[in-house]
Scaffold this motif. Structure first.
Motif, PDB file in Angstrom:
ATOM      1  N   LEU A   1      84.501  22.201  52.224  1.00 61.90           N
ATOM      2  CA  LEU A   1      84.289  22.785  53.547  1.00 61.90           C
ATOM      3  C   LEU A   1      85.346  22.310  54.539  1.00 61.90           C
ATOM      4  O   LEU A   1      85.897  23.105  55.308  1.00 61.90           O
ATOM      5  N   ALA A   2      85.624  21.020  54.529  1.00 58.36           N
ATOM      6  CA  ALA A   2      86.627  20.483  55.455  1.00 58.36           C
ATOM      7  C   ALA A   2      87.997  21.103  55.190  1.00 58.36           C
ATOM      8  O   ALA A   2      88.743  21.420  56.129  1.00 58.36           O
ATOM      9  N   GLN A   3      88.319  21.284  53.912  1.00 55.04           N
ATOM     10  CA  GLN A   3      89.612  21.888  53.577  1.00 55.04           C
ATOM     11  C   GLN A   3      89.652  23.369  53.943  1.00 55.04           C
ATOM     12  O   GLN A   3      90.643  23.864  54.495  1.00 55.04           O
ATOM     13  N   GLY A   4      88.573  24.074  53.654  1.00 52.44           N
ATOM     14  CA  GLY A   4      88.554  25.517  53.851  1.00 52.44           C
ATOM     15  C   GLY A   4      88.388  25.952  55.293  1.00 52.44           C
ATOM     16  O   GLY A   4      88.707  27.093  55.635  1.00 52.44           O
ATOM     17  N   LEU A   5      87.873  25.062  56.138  1.00 55.55           N
ATOM     18  CA  LEU A   5      87.611  25.423  57.528  1.00 55.55           C
ATOM     19  C   LEU A   5      88.512  24.669  58.505  1.00 55.55           C
ATOM     20  O   LEU A   5      88.180  24.503  59.679  1.00 55.55           O
ATOM     21  N   THR A   6      89.635  24.194  57.982  1.00 55.78           N
ATOM     22  CA  THR A   6      90.698  23.610  58.804  1.00 55.78           C
ATOM     23  C   THR A   6      91.970  24.412  58.542  1.00 55.78           C
ATOM     24  O   THR A   6      92.386  24.541  57.397  1.00 55.78           O
ATOM     25  N   PRO A   7      92.591  25.005  59.566  1.00 54.67           N
ATOM     26  CA  PRO A   7      92.165  24.978  60.968  1.00 54.67           C
ATOM     27  C   PRO A   7      90.915  25.805  61.197  1.00 54.67           C
ATOM     28  O   PRO A   7      90.562  26.659  60.383  1.00 54.67           O
ATOM     29  N   CYS A   8      90.270  25.536  62.326  1.00 54.99           N
ATOM     30  CA  CYS A   8      89.051  26.252  62.676  1.00 54.99           C
ATOM     31  C   CYS A   8      89.340  27.743  62.805  1.00 54.99           C
ATOM     32  O   CYS A   8      90.331  28.136  63.441  1.00 54.99           O
ATOM     33  N   PRO A   9      88.518  28.597  62.205  1.00 57.18           N
ATOM     34  CA  PRO A   9      88.722  30.042  62.372  1.00 57.18           C
ATOM     35  C   PRO A   9      88.672  30.434  63.852  1.00 57.18           C
ATOM     36  O   PRO A   9      88.038  29.748  64.662  1.00 57.18           O
ATOM     37  N   PRO A  10      89.288  31.558  64.202  1.00 57.14           N
ATOM     38  CA  PRO A  10      89.333  31.980  65.606  1.00 57.14           C
ATOM     39  C   PRO A  10      88.038  32.639  66.055  1.00 57.14           C
ATOM     40  O   PRO A  10      87.992  33.826  66.388  1.00 57.14           O
ATOM     41  N   VAL A  11      86.965  31.857  66.066  1.00 57.70           N
ATOM     42  CA  VAL A  11      85.663  32.354  66.469  1.00 57.70           C
ATOM     43  C   VAL A  11      85.143  31.425  67.571  1.00 57.70           C
ATOM     44  O   VAL A  11      85.420  30.226  67.570  1.00 57.70           O
ATOM     45  N   ARG A  12      84.394  31.975  68.504  1.00 53.51           N
ATOM     46  CA  ARG A  12      83.920  31.198  69.647  1.00 53.51           C
ATOM     47  C   ARG A  12      82.766  30.291  69.218  1.00 53.51           C
ATOM     48  O   ARG A  12      81.691  30.758  68.868  1.00 53.51           O
ATOM     49  N   VAL A  13      83.030  28.983  69.257  1.00 50.05           N
ATOM     50  CA  VAL A  13      81.998  27.974  68.996  1.00 50.05           C
ATOM     51  C   VAL A  13      82.195  26.834  69.990  1.00 50.05           C
ATOM     52  O   VAL A  13      83.259  26.673  70.587  1.00 50.05           O
ATOM     53  N   GLN A  14      81.165  26.037  70.148  1.00 49.22           N
ATOM     54  CA  GLN A  14      81.242  24.889  71.045  1.00 49.22           C
ATOM     55  C   GLN A  14      82.203  23.850  70.483  1.00 49.22           C
ATOM     56  O   GLN A  14      82.279  23.640  69.273  1.00 49.22           O
ATOM     57  N   ALA A  15      82.934  23.182  71.365  1.00 42.18           N
ATOM     58  CA  ALA A  15      83.804  22.079  70.954  1.00 42.18           C
ATOM     59  C   ALA A  15      82.977  20.808  70.819  1.00 42.18           C
ATOM     60  O   ALA A  15      82.040  20.566  71.587  1.00 42.18           O
ATOM     61  N   ALA A  16      83.324  19.985  69.839  1.00 38.64           N
ATOM     62  CA  ALA A  16      82.635  18.701  69.676  1.00 38.64           C
ATOM     63  C   ALA A  16      82.811  17.837  70.924  1.00 38.64           C
ATOM     64  O   ALA A  16      81.920  17.060  71.268  1.00 38.64           O
ATOM     65  N   THR A  17      83.943  17.972  71.582  1.00 41.93           N
ATOM     66  CA  THR A  17      84.157  17.193  72.811  1.00 41.93           C
ATOM     67  C   THR A  17      83.115  17.539  73.870  1.00 41.93           C
ATOM     68  O   THR A  17      82.694  16.661  74.645  1.00 41.93           O
ATOM     69  N   LYS A  18      82.676  18.802  73.901  1.00 42.20           N
ATOM     70  CA  LYS A  18      81.630  19.217  74.840  1.00 42.20           C
ATOM     71  C   LYS A  18      80.263  18.758  74.371  1.00 42.20           C
ATOM     72  O   LYS A  18      79.440  18.263  75.159  1.00 42.20           O
ATOM     73  N   ARG A  19      79.985  18.934  73.070  1.00 35.89           N
ATOM     74  CA  ARG A  19      78.665  18.576  72.553  1.00 35.89           C
ATOM     75  C   ARG A  19      78.383  17.091  72.707  1.00 35.89           C
ATOM     76  O   ARG A  19      77.246  16.696  72.973  1.00 35.89           O
ATOM     77  N   TRP A  20      79.424  16.276  72.551  1.00 29.59           N
ATOM     78  CA  TRP A  20      79.235  14.822  72.628  1.00 29.59           C
ATOM     79  C   TRP A  20      79.661  14.254  73.972  1.00 29.59           C
ATOM     80  O   TRP A  20      79.811  13.043  74.116  1.00 29.59           O
ATOM     81  N   GLU A  21      79.832  15.123  74.945  1.00 26.69           N
ATOM     82  CA  GLU A  21      80.267  14.704  76.277  1.00 26.69           C
ATOM     83  C   GLU A  21      79.297  13.675  76.868  1.00 26.69           C
ATOM     84  O   GLU A  21      78.081  13.844  76.829  1.00 26.69           O
ATOM     85  N   GLY A  22      79.855  12.603  77.391  1.00 28.71           N
ATOM     86  CA  GLY A  22      79.040  11.556  77.984  1.00 28.71           C
ATOM     87  C   GLY A  22      78.523  10.529  76.997  1.00 28.71           C
ATOM     88  O   GLY A  22      77.940   9.516  77.405  1.00 28.71           O
ATOM     89  N   ARG A  23      78.736  10.755  75.696  1.00 29.68           N
ATOM     90  CA  ARG A  23      78.264   9.820  74.672  1.00 29.68           C
ATOM     91  C   ARG A  23      79.405   9.103  73.960  1.00 29.68           C
ATOM     92  O   ARG A  23      79.212   8.006  73.426  1.00 29.68           O
TER      93      ARG A  23
END
Length: 252
Positions: A110-132
């Protein structure tokens, strides 16, 4: 709504509810003239409908390790998704399980096949983990699943990863880190769980301080979730996450 679904499937002769899952109002295998179809449905006034919309948006970009969504119906206050039915059993994560190498191979693929991230709108991990956690520690360009429960790995003739309703774009090692907590809950010690993870290349390449910070943030998150909603599975996961965080940060 049923009539619109049957315009895709033909007459529905029966349905068997799924044995796991808690978000969908309906999750079932439909028996149709053209064969079985997996269907998940949610009422559109349910706040969690966003998870189904995310899965519908992401599915066309996923590798064939994920069952393909064949149709989407929104009718009469319902959102319904139809997928290829894939037979299989849930993964076993306990120590000594023959499924553990398969799960490691799957996370690697999965890590190999989904890097780079496909051009689909998803939340960024930086946003999901914001403040933590510092954003740069979880930033990355991999589409990660983030809900790596044993129920979302179906093992049959081949392994399939289901329920892509919570993905985000972030560091490639995030799914492996989340799986470590699941392994600890299943009976592994933190050292044994990390030893298992060492066979996954993106984990071996991860920055140790980032892993330390992520483990601490994850322990705090599960503790918060347990207090907000003490569902039966949340207590053991909070204990497992804290055990891993203490192993990574013994002086904390």
């Amino acid at each position: 709504m049923r009539l619109v679904v049957e315009s895709h499937t033909g007459p529905v002769r029966g349905a068997q509810s799924a044995s796991a899952g808690s978000v969908s109002n309906i999750a079932a295998t439909l028996e149709t003239a053209s064969g079985p179809v997996f269907c998940k449905a949610i009422q559109t006034d349910n706040p969690l409908v966003r998870m189904h919309r995310t899965e519908a948006r992401v599915n066309p970009w996923l590798p064939d390790i994920a069952p393909r969504m064949r149709w989407k119906v929104e009718e009469a206050g319902w959102l319904v998704l139809g997928f290829d039915h894939v037979p299989g059993r849930h993964a076993v994560l306990s120590p000594g399980s023959a499924d553990l190498p398969v799960i490691a191979d799957t996370l690697t693929a999965l890590a190999q096949g989904l890097t780079p991230c496909p051009p689909v709108r998803v939340q960024a991990a930086t946003k999901r983990w914001e403040g933590r956690i510092d954003p740069e520690m979880v930033d990355g360009d991999t589409l990660v699943h983030t809900d790596v429960t044993l129920f979302n790995f179906l093992l049959g003739a081949r392994v399939r990863v289901i329920d892509w309703s919570m993905p985000c774009r972030g560091a490639a090692w995030i799914d492996t880190a989340l799986m470590i907590v699941r392994l600890i809950r299943a009976g592994h010690g933190p050292d044994g769980a990390e030893g298992w993870a060492d066979q996954i290349p993106v984990w071996k390449q991860a920055d140790p301080p980032a892993i330390d910070a992520f483990a601490a943030a994850l322990a705090d998150l599960w503790e918060q979730r347990r207090h907000e909603n003490p569902a039966p599975h949340r207590g053991p996961l909070a204990v497992a996450a804290r055990s891993w965080a203490n192993y990574r940060n013994p002086s904390a």
